[in-house]
Design a protein around this motif. Structure first.
Motif, PDB file in Angstrom:
ATOM      1  N   GLY A 160      35.151  13.587   7.927  1.00 22.82           N
ATOM      2  CA  GLY A 160      36.241  14.511   7.645  1.00 22.82           C
ATOM      3  C   GLY A 160      36.581  15.451   8.777  1.00 22.82           C
ATOM      4  O   GLY A 160      37.545  16.209   8.684  1.00 22.82           O
ATOM      5  N   ARG A 161      35.814  15.402   9.879  1.00 23.56           N
ATOM      6  CA  ARG A 161      36.018  16.382  10.942  1.00 23.56           C
ATOM      7  C   ARG A 161      37.363  16.217  11.637  1.00 23.56           C
ATOM      8  O   ARG A 161      38.043  17.205  11.928  1.00 23.56           O
ATOM      9  CB  ARG A 161      34.876  16.308  11.951  1.00 23.56           C
ATOM     10  N   TRP A 164      40.562  16.568   8.728  1.00 28.39           N
ATOM     11  CA  TRP A 164      40.823  17.691   7.836  1.00 28.39           C
ATOM     12  C   TRP A 164      41.993  18.547   8.287  1.00 28.39           C
ATOM     13  O   TRP A 164      42.831  18.946   7.457  1.00 28.39           O
ATOM     14  CB  TRP A 164      39.579  18.571   7.687  1.00 28.39           C
ATOM     15  N   TRP A 165      42.098  18.848   9.569  1.00 30.93           N
ATOM     16  CA  TRP A 165      43.182  19.739  10.005  1.00 30.93           C
ATOM     17  C   TRP A 165      44.567  19.139   9.769  1.00 30.93           C
ATOM     18  O   TRP A 165      45.429  19.809   9.184  1.00 30.93           O
ATOM     19  CB  TRP A 165      42.996  20.142  11.467  1.00 30.93           C
ATOM     20  N   TRP A 167      45.333  16.940   7.596  1.00 34.84           N
ATOM     21  CA  TRP A 167      45.521  16.867   6.140  1.00 34.84           C
ATOM     22  C   TRP A 167      45.813  18.249   5.571  1.00 34.84           C
ATOM     23  O   TRP A 167      46.677  18.401   4.703  1.00 34.84           O
ATOM     24  CB  TRP A 167      44.276  16.267   5.477  1.00 34.84           C
ATOM     25  N   ARG A 168      45.104  19.283   6.038  1.00 37.57           N
ATOM     26  CA  ARG A 168      45.346  20.627   5.531  1.00 37.57           C
ATOM     27  C   ARG A 168      46.760  21.091   5.851  1.00 37.57           C
ATOM     28  O   ARG A 168      47.437  21.698   5.008  1.00 37.57           O
ATOM     29  CB  ARG A 168      44.320  21.610   6.121  1.00 37.57           C
ATOM     30  N   GLU A 297      43.852   9.600   5.683  1.00 38.66           N
ATOM     31  CA  GLU A 297      43.447  10.642   4.740  1.00 38.66           C
ATOM     32  C   GLU A 297      44.309  10.617   3.485  1.00 38.66           C
ATOM     33  O   GLU A 297      43.824  10.900   2.376  1.00 38.66           O
ATOM     34  CB  GLU A 297      43.535  12.021   5.400  1.00 38.66           C
ATOM     35  N   HIS A 303      39.529  15.427  -1.492  1.00 35.02           N
ATOM     36  CA  HIS A 303      39.651  16.335  -0.344  1.00 35.02           C
ATOM     37  C   HIS A 303      39.158  17.717  -0.755  1.00 35.02           C
ATOM     38  O   HIS A 303      39.465  18.170  -1.859  1.00 35.02           O
ATOM     39  CB  HIS A 303      41.094  16.425   0.130  1.00 35.02           C
ATOM     40  N   PRO A 304      38.383  18.375   0.120  1.00 28.96           N
ATOM     41  CA  PRO A 304      37.883  17.839   1.388  1.00 28.96           C
ATOM     42  C   PRO A 304      36.721  16.881   1.154  1.00 28.96           C
ATOM     43  O   PRO A 304      36.072  16.933   0.120  1.00 28.96           O
ATOM     44  CB  PRO A 304      37.409  19.096   2.129  1.00 28.96           C
ATOM     45  N   HIS A 305      36.479  16.019   2.120  1.00 25.89           N
ATOM     46  CA  HIS A 305      35.308  15.150   2.065  1.00 25.89           C
ATOM     47  C   HIS A 305      34.568  15.304   3.387  1.00 25.89           C
ATOM     48  O   HIS A 305      35.126  15.115   4.449  1.00 25.89           O
ATOM     49  CB  HIS A 305      35.690  13.681   1.821  1.00 25.89           C
ATOM     50  N   GLY A 308      35.519  20.837   5.747  1.00 22.77           N
ATOM     51  CA  GLY A 308      36.730  21.552   5.374  1.00 22.77           C
ATOM     52  C   GLY A 308      36.531  22.506   4.218  1.00 22.77           C
ATOM     53  O   GLY A 308      35.445  22.611   3.640  1.00 22.77           O
TER      54      GLY A 308
END
Length: 325
Positions: A160-161, A164-165, A167-168, A297, A303-305, A308
Motif C-alpha cells: 500500500g505504500r 495510498w497517496w 488513492w487518497r 488500487e 482501503h487502506p491496506h 495509510g
C-alpha cells in the motif's frame, strides 16, 4: 535463455517472470504456489524450500540464470549448493546497510553483521539478507548480481505504500487531504516493472543499489494529486505534531506512507543509485507509475491496506489540526 525464478508467484517474483517471458525467454518458477499463480507462459514447479529435496525437480538442469528473491539464508544456501547456472541474480534490500542515516551512501557502505543480535525486526530482515548475499557471492563470485532494492512500487503493490497517496487524492476523506509539512524529505520509488526488466536484461555483475530516482516528497505528492485529478486543499501538518498524534512514518497501519521524519533513517530513501543506472537501469516517469498503481488500487476491496489512514482517522486528525474549521 532458460531462467529459473525461485519464487515467481508473489508480486516481485511474478513481475520478474513476466519480464523474462516478454523478452522471449523460457521461464520456470519454483514456489510453494500459495501466494498466487505463476505468470502466464511460465512453468510452475511446486516445492517448499524449507523441506529436503526442494530442488530435486530442477537441479539436474543447467540454467542460464537463476533469480532469487528469498529472505531466509537457509533457502539461499540450499539453492546455490543444488543449482547449476551461468549467473545468479539475488534481490536484496537497502536494509542491509548498518547506518541508514547516511544520505547518498553507495554500495561500499558498511553492512549489518549477519551474526549480530538485532535491535528490531527491520534489522533482523537486513541481517538475513546480508547472510543471503554472502552465500551467493561465496558460490557464484563474479557470476552473481546482487540488487539491493529500495522502495518498490507500482501496480500490485501489496504494501500500500506506493498506492495510498494517489488513492487518497482520488478518494479524499474530507475537504482537504492531510499531508506532512515536509516537502523536502526524499523519496526513491522504483517501479516493480522497471526493476524486473533490468534484472532480466542486464549482463552486469556485482552489487548495485537498485533504487528509483530521488524525488522530494512534495513533488511526489504533486504528481499523485495530478494523476488523481484532485483539486482540493492540502492540510499541512507539522512533523512533530504528527508524531505526537502517533501517526506512523513510512508504512503500516495509521501511517502517512513514504514520509520519513526520523533523522536516523534519512539515507534509506536517498541512496546513491548511479552504479545501477550506469549498468542500464532506467525508470519510467513517476506519473506513469502512480497512474497505473491508482488503476490497480481502484480494483481492491479494502482501503487502506498495508499503509495509510482510514477515513475516520484522517477526519479526526483534521479536526485536531484545524479546530476552528
Amino acid at each position: 535463455m532458460r531462467i529459473l525464478v525461485l519464487g515467481g508467484t508473489a508480486w516481485l517474483g511474478r513481475a520478474i517472470a513476466a519480464a523474462a517471458l516478454a523478452a522471449g525467454h523460457e521461464v520456470v518458477c519454483l514456489a510453494r504456489g500459495r501466494s498466487g499463480s505463476a505468470a502466464v507462459g511460465a512453468r510452475l514447479v511446486v516445492a517448499d524450500r524449507d523441506r529436503p529435496g526442494a530442488y530435486a525437480a530442477v537441479e539436474g538442469a543447467r540454467w542460464d540464470a537463476v533469480v532469487d528473491v528469498a529472505r531466509a539464508p537457509a533457502h539461499v544456501r540450499g539453492a546455490v549448493a543444488a543449482l547449476e547456472a551461468d549467473r545468479y541474480v539475488f534481490v536484496s534490500t537497502g536494509n542491509v546497510y548498518a547506518d541508514p542515516s547516511i544520505v547518498h551512501a553507495d554500495e561500499d557502505a558498511p553492512l549489518l553483521d549477519p551474526n549480530g543480535v538485532p535491535a528490531d525486526g527491520g534489522e533482523a530482515y537486513g541481517m538475513g539478507k546480508v547472510a543471503c548475499e554472502r552465500a551467493v557471492q561465496e558460490t557464484y563470485g563474479d557470476r552473481s548480481l546482487i540488487a539491493r532494492a529500495g522502495l518498490i512500487g507500482g501496480p500490485g503493490d501489496p504494501s500500500g505504500r506506493s498506492g495510498w497517496w494517489p488513492w487518497r487524492y482520488a478518494h479524499p476523506a474530507a475537504d482537504a487531504v492531510l499531508v506532512p509539512d515536509a516537502e523536502a524529505r526524499p523519496t526513491e520509488l522504483i517501479d516493480v516493472r522497471d526493476l524486473a526488466a533490468w534484472l532480466v536484461a542486464t549482463e552486469a555483475t556485482g552489487v548495485f543499489n537498485a533504487v528509483g530516482p530521488e524525488v522530494p516528497l512534495g513533488e511526489h505528492l504533486t504528481v499523485a494529486r495530478r494523476v488523481a485529478g484532485f483539486t482540493g486543499a492540502a492540510a499541512l501538518a507539522p512533523e512533530p505534531w504528527l508524531l505526537e498524534q502517533e501517526v506512523a512514518e513510512w508504512a503500516g497501519p495509521r501511517s502517512l506512507p513514504l514520509w520519513l521524519a526520523d533523522p536516523g533513517w534519512q539515507g534509506f530513501a536517498a541512496r546513491d543509485g548511479s552504479r545501477a543506472r550506469a549498468a542500464g537501469l532506467t525508470h519510467r516517469p513517476l506519473a506513469e507509475t502512480l497512474r497505473d498503481v491508482l488503476a490497480w488500487e481502484e480494483t481492491q476491496p479494502v482501503h487502506p491496506h498495508g499503509a495509510g489512514l482510514s477515513d475516520e482517522d484522517e477526519r479526526a486528525l483534521l479536526r485536531l489540526l484545524r479546530p476552528s474549521t
